[in-house]
Design a protein around this motif. Structure first.
Motif, PDB file in Angstrom:
ATOM      1  N   PHE A 118      -3.267   3.731  -8.348  1.00 62.38           N
ATOM      2  CA  PHE A 118      -2.170   4.316  -9.097  1.00 62.38           C
ATOM      3  C   PHE A 118      -2.642   5.005 -10.364  1.00 62.38           C
ATOM      4  CE2 PHE A 118       1.907   2.922  -7.310  1.00 62.38           C
ATOM      5  CZ  PHE A 118       1.500   1.985  -6.376  1.00 62.38           C
ATOM      6  N   GLY A 119      -1.882   6.020 -10.754  1.00 63.26           N
ATOM      7  CA  GLY A 119      -2.021   6.584 -12.082  1.00 63.26           C
ATOM      8  C   GLY A 119      -1.278   5.718 -13.093  1.00 63.26           C
ATOM      9  N   LYS A 168       9.925   4.439 -10.706  1.00 56.80           N
ATOM     10  CA  LYS A 168      10.100   3.035 -11.080  1.00 56.80           C
ATOM     11  C   LYS A 168      11.018   2.904 -12.273  1.00 56.80           C
ATOM     12  CE  LYS A 168       7.499  -1.157 -12.153  1.00 56.80           C
ATOM     13  NZ  LYS A 168       8.416  -1.531 -13.246  1.00 56.80           N
ATOM     14  N   PHE A 170       5.030   7.401 -10.854  1.00 57.66           N
ATOM     15  CA  PHE A 170       3.628   7.104 -10.600  1.00 57.66           C
ATOM     16  C   PHE A 170       3.130   7.933  -9.435  1.00 57.66           C
ATOM     17  CE2 PHE A 170       2.902   3.469 -13.282  1.00 57.66           C
ATOM     18  CZ  PHE A 170       4.152   2.869 -13.425  1.00 57.66           C
ATOM     19  N   TYR A 172       5.855   7.639  -6.562  1.00 57.88           N
ATOM     20  CA  TYR A 172       6.815   6.554  -6.651  1.00 57.88           C
ATOM     21  C   TYR A 172       7.589   6.702  -7.958  1.00 57.88           C
ATOM     22  CZ  TYR A 172       4.492   3.959  -2.875  1.00 57.88           C
ATOM     23  OH  TYR A 172       3.980   3.565  -1.668  1.00 57.88           O
ATOM     24  N   LEU A 232       0.914   9.832  -2.782  1.00 61.99           N
ATOM     25  CA  LEU A 232       2.315   9.442  -2.819  1.00 61.99           C
ATOM     26  C   LEU A 232       2.828   9.496  -4.253  1.00 61.99           C
ATOM     27  CD1 LEU A 232       0.464   7.133  -1.071  1.00 61.99           C
ATOM     28  CD2 LEU A 232       2.746   6.628  -0.209  1.00 61.99           C
ATOM     29  N   PHE A 265       9.438   4.431  -3.242  1.00 67.77           N
ATOM     30  CA  PHE A 265       8.762   5.583  -2.656  1.00 67.77           C
ATOM     31  C   PHE A 265       9.664   6.817  -2.730  1.00 67.77           C
ATOM     32  CE2 PHE A 265       6.269   8.170  -0.012  1.00 67.77           C
ATOM     33  CZ  PHE A 265       7.083   8.740   0.957  1.00 67.77           C
ATOM     34  N   PRO A 300       8.255  -0.285  -7.605  1.00 65.26           N
ATOM     35  CA  PRO A 300       8.146   1.157  -7.342  1.00 65.26           C
ATOM     36  C   PRO A 300       8.923   1.538  -6.087  1.00 65.26           C
ATOM     37  CG  PRO A 300       5.980   0.187  -7.777  1.00 65.26           C
ATOM     38  CD  PRO A 300       6.936  -0.945  -7.606  1.00 65.26           C
ATOM     39  N   GLU A 338      -6.035   4.749   6.352  1.00 64.83           N
ATOM     40  CA  GLU A 338      -4.790   4.131   6.800  1.00 64.83           C
ATOM     41  C   GLU A 338      -4.786   2.644   6.471  1.00 64.83           C
ATOM     42  OE1 GLU A 338      -3.847   6.924  10.689  1.00 64.83           O
ATOM     43  OE2 GLU A 338      -4.227   4.773  10.909  1.00 64.83           O
ATOM     44  N   GLY A 339      -3.714   2.227   5.887  1.00 61.49           N
ATOM     45  CA  GLY A 339      -3.606   0.818   5.532  1.00 61.49           C
ATOM     46  C   GLY A 339      -4.383   0.436   4.313  1.00 61.49           C
ATOM     47  N   GLY A 340      -4.994   1.416   3.676  1.00 62.99           N
ATOM     48  CA  GLY A 340      -5.843   1.128   2.537  1.00 62.99           C
ATOM     49  C   GLY A 340      -5.065   0.944   1.247  1.00 62.99           C
ATOM     50  N   LYS A 341      -5.762   0.398   0.253  1.00 66.59           N
ATOM     51  CA  LYS A 341      -5.127   0.138  -1.033  1.00 66.59           C
ATOM     52  C   LYS A 341      -4.704   1.447  -1.684  1.00 66.59           C
ATOM     53  CE  LYS A 341      -9.532   0.283  -3.480  1.00 66.59           C
ATOM     54  NZ  LYS A 341     -10.578  -0.532  -4.119  1.00 66.59           N
ATOM     55  N   LEU A 342      -3.658   1.354  -2.471  1.00 67.67           N
ATOM     56  CA  LEU A 342      -3.227   2.480  -3.284  1.00 67.67           C
ATOM     57  C   LEU A 342      -3.862   2.362  -4.660  1.00 67.67           C
ATOM     58  CD1 LEU A 342       0.591   2.709  -2.465  1.00 67.67           C
ATOM     59  CD2 LEU A 342      -1.271   4.098  -1.547  1.00 67.67           C
ATOM     60  N   TYR A 361      -4.471  10.685   1.303  1.00 72.30           N
ATOM     61  CA  TYR A 361      -3.018  10.551   1.327  1.00 72.30           C
ATOM     62  C   TYR A 361      -2.553  10.281  -0.095  1.00 72.30           C
ATOM     63  CZ  TYR A 361       1.392   9.571   3.692  1.00 72.30           C
ATOM     64  OH  TYR A 361       2.679   9.630   4.154  1.00 72.30           O
ATOM     65  N   VAL A 387      -7.403   8.016 -10.551  1.00 69.64           N
ATOM     66  CA  VAL A 387      -6.136   8.746 -10.544  1.00 69.64           C
ATOM     67  C   VAL A 387      -5.604   8.747 -11.975  1.00 69.64           C
ATOM     68  CG1 VAL A 387      -3.792   8.813  -9.631  1.00 69.64           C
ATOM     69  CG2 VAL A 387      -5.669   8.021  -8.174  1.00 69.64           C
TER      70      VAL A 387
END
Lengths: 112, 113
Positions: free
Chosen positions: A102-103, A38, A89, A36, A34, A46, A44, A96-100, A32, A4
């Motif tokens: 980030f950029g 910050k 970010f 954020y 998102l 949402f 962060p 589902e429930g997986g790690k994010l 998915y 990302v």
């Protein structure tokens, strides 16, 4: 890990104008996405999200666009306000429930 | 509005010491996470926890790290023997049964001297 990417480290916009923050990804399995916001020394917060089955999601002044063929998403803020000044970010996950993932973040400065 | 809380907000420790970072996730959430952000770098995933066990962990999360949910409300991250490179902001996050959106706490700033 560059799955990302946010290529613009900073963006400056005049109050009342549109802010467009961009994000690119390489993993076609992401389903998915998102955004954020910050502030320094805070966690962060949402803002808005979009599923890979959609190409647009809107919430008030915030709209996220997803272009799956280009593996690109963007966040539009209109009208921009000085209180929107923060680091933004984008993040993505594959299940589902997986790690994010980030950029690097884009620092938005909205000037009065 | 419910929120994730973390304690302490700041922690200074000597290299080699053990630290425990504490988090109270949002009460009806089922998925729990730890992330960290080294100064000037990306937010990085450490570990996810669901149904009282680790569901995924990153390469960073080696044998020096452990997580625990000792009761119905707290979620802790323990670093057994801290290293200088563990200095970072540590964020706890949680999500509900849909597991789509993760909500983050304010973070603990850890400084290892």
């Amino acid at each position: 890990d560059q799955q990302v990417k946010q290529n613009s480290p900073s963006l400056s916009v005049q109050e009342g104008r549109i802010s467009i923050l961009n994000c690119d990804y390489t993993n076609s399995m992401f389903d998915y996405f998102l955004w954020y916001k910050k502030y320094p020394a805070e966690g962060p917060t949402f803002l808005i999200s979009i599923s890979s089955i959609k190409d647009k999601n809107e919430d008030g002044r915030f709209t996220v666009f997803l272009n799956k063929s280009a593996k690109h998403l963007s966040l539009h803020i209109v009208p921009s306000q000085p209180g929107d000044s923060a680091v933004y970010f984008c993040a993505a996950s594959t299940l589902e429930g997986g790690k994010l993932i980030f950029g690097q973040g884009t620092e938005l400065s909205v000037k009065p | 509005e419910p929120e994730v809380t973390q304690t302490p907000s700041h922690q200074v420790t000597q290299m080699g010491q053990e630290v425990i970072l504490r988090c109270v996730p949002i009460s009806n959430h089922l998925y729990f996470y730890w992330y960290r952000q080294i100064l000037g770098q990306k937010v990085e995933f450490l570990v996810s926890f669901y149904n009282n066990e680790i569901s995924e962990k990153s390469e960073i999360f080696d044998d020096q790290f452990s997580v625990e949910r000792p009761d119905g409300s707290n979620f802790t991250l323990k670093i057994r023997s801290t290293k200088l490179e563990d200095s970072a902001m540590y964020f706890c996050a949680s999500s509900d049964e849909k597991a789509e959106t993760q909500y983050f706490g304010p973070g603990t700033r850890l400084l290892v001297l």
